[in-house]
Design a protein around this motif. Structure first.
Motif, PDB file in Angstrom:
ATOM      1  N   GLY A 191       0.817  -1.198   0.000  1.00  0.00           N
ATOM      2  CA  GLY A 191       0.000   0.000   0.000  1.00  0.00           C
ATOM      3  C   GLY A 191       0.853   1.250   0.000  1.00  0.00           C
ATOM      4  O   GLY A 191       2.029   1.226  -0.402  1.00  0.00           O
ATOM      5  N   THR A 192       0.273   2.346   0.447  1.00  0.00           N
ATOM      6  CA  THR A 192       0.961   3.621   0.578  1.00  0.00           C
ATOM      7  C   THR A 192       0.653   4.175   1.961  1.00  0.00           C
ATOM      8  O   THR A 192       0.003   3.509   2.775  1.00  0.00           O
ATOM      9  CB  THR A 192       0.493   4.628  -0.487  1.00  0.00           C
ATOM     10  N   LEU A 193       1.073   5.396   2.233  1.00  0.00           N
ATOM     11  CA  LEU A 193       0.746   6.017   3.514  1.00  0.00           C
ATOM     12  C   LEU A 193      -0.725   6.392   3.627  1.00  0.00           C
ATOM     13  O   LEU A 193      -1.175   6.778   4.714  1.00  0.00           O
ATOM     14  CB  LEU A 193       1.608   7.262   3.731  1.00  0.00           C
ATOM     15  N   LEU A 194      -1.485   6.270   2.548  1.00  0.00           N
ATOM     16  CA  LEU A 194      -2.903   6.628   2.580  1.00  0.00           C
ATOM     17  C   LEU A 194      -3.828   5.423   2.523  1.00  0.00           C
ATOM     18  O   LEU A 194      -5.040   5.571   2.689  1.00  0.00           O
ATOM     19  CB  LEU A 194      -3.232   7.589   1.440  1.00  0.00           C
ATOM     20  N   PHE A 195      -3.306   4.232   2.287  1.00  0.00           N
ATOM     21  CA  PHE A 195      -4.140   3.025   2.297  1.00  0.00           C
ATOM     22  C   PHE A 195      -3.252   1.809   2.436  1.00  0.00           C
ATOM     23  O   PHE A 195      -2.061   1.840   2.125  1.00  0.00           O
ATOM     24  CB  PHE A 195      -4.993   2.916   1.020  1.00  0.00           C
ATOM     25  N   ARG A 196      -3.869   0.698   2.895  1.00  0.00           N
ATOM     26  CA  ARG A 196      -3.178  -0.577   3.022  1.00  0.00           C
ATOM     27  C   ARG A 196      -4.012  -1.637   2.307  1.00  0.00           C
ATOM     28  O   ARG A 196      -5.248  -1.635   2.395  1.00  0.00           O
ATOM     29  CB  ARG A 196      -3.000  -0.974   4.489  1.00  0.00           C
ATOM     30  N   LEU A 197      -3.344  -2.545   1.624  1.00  0.00           N
ATOM     31  CA  LEU A 197      -4.009  -3.640   0.930  1.00  0.00           C
ATOM     32  C   LEU A 197      -3.770  -4.925   1.713  1.00  0.00           C
ATOM     33  O   LEU A 197      -2.626  -5.256   2.050  1.00  0.00           O
ATOM     34  CB  LEU A 197      -3.469  -3.791  -0.491  1.00  0.00           C
ATOM     35  N   ALA A 198      -4.848  -5.640   1.993  1.00  0.00           N
ATOM     36  CA  ALA A 198      -4.755  -6.878   2.769  1.00  0.00           C
ATOM     37  C   ALA A 198      -5.438  -8.010   2.027  1.00  0.00           C
ATOM     38  O   ALA A 198      -6.347  -7.800   1.214  1.00  0.00           O
ATOM     39  CB  ALA A 198      -5.385  -6.693   4.147  1.00  0.00           C
ATOM     40  N   GLU A 199      -5.017  -9.232   2.351  1.00  0.00           N
ATOM     41  CA  GLU A 199      -5.554 -10.429   1.709  1.00  0.00           C
ATOM     42  C   GLU A 199      -6.066 -11.380   2.777  1.00  0.00           C
ATOM     43  O   GLU A 199      -5.444 -11.536   3.836  1.00  0.00           O
ATOM     44  CB  GLU A 199      -4.464 -11.112   0.887  1.00  0.00           C
ATOM     45  N   GLY A 200      -7.196 -12.011   2.483  1.00  0.00           N
ATOM     46  CA  GLY A 200      -7.774 -12.966   3.417  1.00  0.00           C
ATOM     47  C   GLY A 200      -9.196 -13.276   3.022  1.00  0.00           C
ATOM     48  O   GLY A 200      -9.547 -13.223   1.831  1.00  0.00           O
ATOM     49  N   ASP A 201     -10.025 -13.576   4.004  1.00  0.00           N
ATOM     50  CA  ASP A 201     -11.441 -13.859   3.744  1.00  0.00           C
ATOM     51  C   ASP A 201     -12.165 -12.525   3.579  1.00  0.00           C
ATOM     52  O   ASP A 201     -12.851 -12.041   4.484  1.00  0.00           O
ATOM     53  CB  ASP A 201     -12.026 -14.668   4.895  1.00  0.00           C
ATOM     54  N   ALA A 202     -12.004 -11.941   2.402  1.00  0.00           N
ATOM     55  CA  ALA A 202     -12.462 -10.568   2.190  1.00  0.00           C
ATOM     56  C   ALA A 202     -13.972 -10.442   2.306  1.00  0.00           C
ATOM     57  O   ALA A 202     -14.480  -9.462   2.865  1.00  0.00           O
ATOM     58  CB  ALA A 202     -11.984 -10.071   0.827  1.00  0.00           C
ATOM     59  N   ALA A 203     -14.717 -11.408   1.787  1.00  0.00           N
ATOM     60  CA  ALA A 203     -16.175 -11.315   1.854  1.00  0.00           C
ATOM     61  C   ALA A 203     -16.656 -11.301   3.304  1.00  0.00           C
ATOM     62  O   ALA A 203     -17.548 -10.520   3.671  1.00  0.00           O
ATOM     63  CB  ALA A 203     -16.810 -12.468   1.079  1.00  0.00           C
ATOM     64  N   PHE A 252     -12.688  -5.864  -4.023  1.00  0.00           N
ATOM     65  CA  PHE A 252     -12.308  -5.913  -5.431  1.00  0.00           C
ATOM     66  C   PHE A 252     -12.907  -7.177  -6.044  1.00  0.00           C
ATOM     67  O   PHE A 252     -12.484  -8.288  -5.712  1.00  0.00           O
ATOM     68  CB  PHE A 252     -10.780  -5.939  -5.588  1.00  0.00           C
ATOM     69  N   SER A 253     -13.872  -7.008  -6.938  1.00  0.00           N
ATOM     70  CA  SER A 253     -14.531  -8.181  -7.504  1.00  0.00           C
ATOM     71  C   SER A 253     -13.563  -9.033  -8.315  1.00  0.00           C
ATOM     72  O   SER A 253     -13.691 -10.266  -8.358  1.00  0.00           O
ATOM     73  CB  SER A 253     -15.710  -7.745  -8.380  1.00  0.00           C
ATOM     74  N   ALA A 254     -12.567  -8.410  -8.953  1.00  0.00           N
ATOM     75  CA  ALA A 254     -11.602  -9.169  -9.748  1.00  0.00           C
ATOM     76  C   ALA A 254     -10.552  -9.855  -8.872  1.00  0.00           C
ATOM     77  O   ALA A 254      -9.838 -10.746  -9.350  1.00  0.00           O
ATOM     78  CB  ALA A 254     -10.915  -8.257 -10.761  1.00  0.00           C
ATOM     79  N   ARG A 255     -10.424  -9.443  -7.637  1.00  0.00           N
ATOM     80  CA  ARG A 255      -9.495 -10.052  -6.683  1.00  0.00           C
ATOM     81  C   ARG A 255     -10.290 -10.315  -5.400  1.00  0.00           C
ATOM     82  O   ARG A 255     -10.238  -9.545  -4.445  1.00  0.00           O
ATOM     83  CB  ARG A 255      -8.305  -9.135  -6.379  1.00  0.00           C
ATOM     84  N   PRO A 256     -11.069 -11.404  -5.358  1.00  0.00           N
ATOM     85  CA  PRO A 256     -12.047 -11.578  -4.280  1.00  0.00           C
ATOM     86  C   PRO A 256     -11.461 -11.791  -2.899  1.00  0.00           C
ATOM     87  O   PRO A 256     -12.213 -11.787  -1.920  1.00  0.00           O
ATOM     88  CB  PRO A 256     -12.851 -12.802  -4.741  1.00  0.00           C
ATOM     89  N   ARG A 257     -10.150 -11.932  -2.757  1.00  0.00           N
ATOM     90  CA  ARG A 257      -9.544 -12.070  -1.438  1.00  0.00           C
ATOM     91  C   ARG A 257      -8.875 -10.768  -0.978  1.00  0.00           C
ATOM     92  O   ARG A 257      -8.261 -10.734   0.087  1.00  0.00           O
ATOM     93  CB  ARG A 257      -8.532 -13.229  -1.421  1.00  0.00           C
TER      94      ARG A 257
END
Length: 336
Positions: free
Chosen positions: A280-292, A308-313
């Motif tokens: 991510g950046t200082l303004l957001f973080r991207l995480a992976e897991g059981d996103a739904a 993100f529908s194209a990256r469902p996790r």
């Protein structure tokens, strides 16, 4: 092309009205962590009445361009075009500088591909730098949204030289570069004839509603963009606020330090909840897991994050604005 690409089905952060409709029992106030906007805005001083009551003066627009050139590292204000938001520039550039083909380094902000396709360009979305380097024209976000991938200026220069040799353009969206301490923007490469840069004011300065953005390019290209935008493209209040804020280097330094500490705090929370932080950046973080699961659980507790529908996790998290919001997020992410 539709007046708003959001109407064409593209996904964006924000949209609290839709979140409230989906989670009608969620507590208020809703906390919007779905956008990468600084939650603590630059402190706006009182504005002169003329900023509201008069048409903007050319000298005020010139002062804004000078402040932007200094803040972003461009050698001259003649390399700067100011616009009412970067989104308008994203929609304008395909018509102003048409390209038959364009490669976009993805996954990234979807409006770029949508706007170029709407203008008739054949767009190929690639996921590695080697493929981008062979393209007749190329586009990337640096740092990237949503994973924070970044390229140093020497690699940007190599890409720009390559597309120039093929008669194309390199477009670099630096919307999230302002506050990154390890991120040197590419404006120092100008006036490279094949390079166009985009900068967003509202994200870093916490004033997305002001609608202010910039294109940086060689003087002739920047002049063409200004001519296409026409007179009074930027409002009087945006001219006054943007000029003062862009000159406030101490505020940017303090904001970057505060955000770095808050990103570390958020990363620890996400990891403790079983999510893997991808970047991510200082303004957001991207995480992976059981996103739904987490999107629904957080939404029911009045916290909106970005799926993100194209990256469902994947889920993207912005930063809470105050301690009360941090406490709600900590409770929502707690086990159980």
């Amino acid at each position: 092309m539709p007046a708003s690409m959001a109407e064409a089905g593209l996904e964006h952060g924000g949209r609290l009205g839709a979140a409230r409709a989906r989670f009608p029992g969620a507590p208020e106030p809703f906390i919007d962590l779905s956008t990468g906007i600084n939650p603590v805005p630059w402190p706006v001083p009182p504005l002169p009445p003329a900023a509201w009551t008069r048409l903007p003066e050319p000298e005020a627009e010139a002062a804004l361009r000078a402040a932007a050139a200094a803040a972003y590292g461009a050698a001259s204000p003649e390399m700067v075009a100011a616009a009412p938001g970067t989104q308008l520039l994203i929609q304008l550039l395909p018509r102003l500088f048409p390209l038959p083909r364009l490669a976009i380094l993805g996954p990234t902000y979807a409006e770029h591909a949508a706007c170029w396709r709407a203008a008739g360009t054949v767009v190929e979305e690639v996921e590695n730098l080697a493929a981008l380097a062979q393209a007749p024209a190329a586009l990337l976000c640096n740092p990237n949204n949503p994973d924070g991938r970044r390229l140093p200026p020497k690699e940007i220069r190599a890409l720009a030289d390559g597309v120039a040799s093929r008669g194309g353009l390199l477009l670099v969206d630096e919307a999230f570069a302002d506050l990154e301490p390890d991120m040197q923007g590419a404006a120092a490469l100008l006036p490279h004839p094949a390079l166009i840069l985009l900068r967003s004011f509202g994200k870093s300065y916490g004033m997305a509603g002001l609608r202010l953005g910039f294109a940086l390019a060689a003087p002739a290209r920047a002049a063409a963009i200004r001519a296409a935008l026409g007179p009074w493209a930027v409002s009087g209040p945006a001219l006054a606020i943007g000029t003062a804020a862009l000159a406030d280097a101490p505020w940017r330094q303090g904001a970057a330090a505060r955000l770095a500490a808050e990103c570390a705090r958020l990363d620890a929370l996400l990891s403790g909840a079983g999510l893997r932080v991808l970047g991510g950046t200082l303004l957001f973080r991207l995480a992976e897991g059981d996103a739904a699961h987490w999107h629904d659980r957080l939404g029911r507790q009045g916290i909106l994050v970005r799926p993100f529908s194209a990256r469902p996790r994947w889920l993207r998290f912005g930063l809470p604005p105050d301690e009360a919001a941090w406490a709600r997020l900590e409770r929502a992410l707690a086990p159980g």
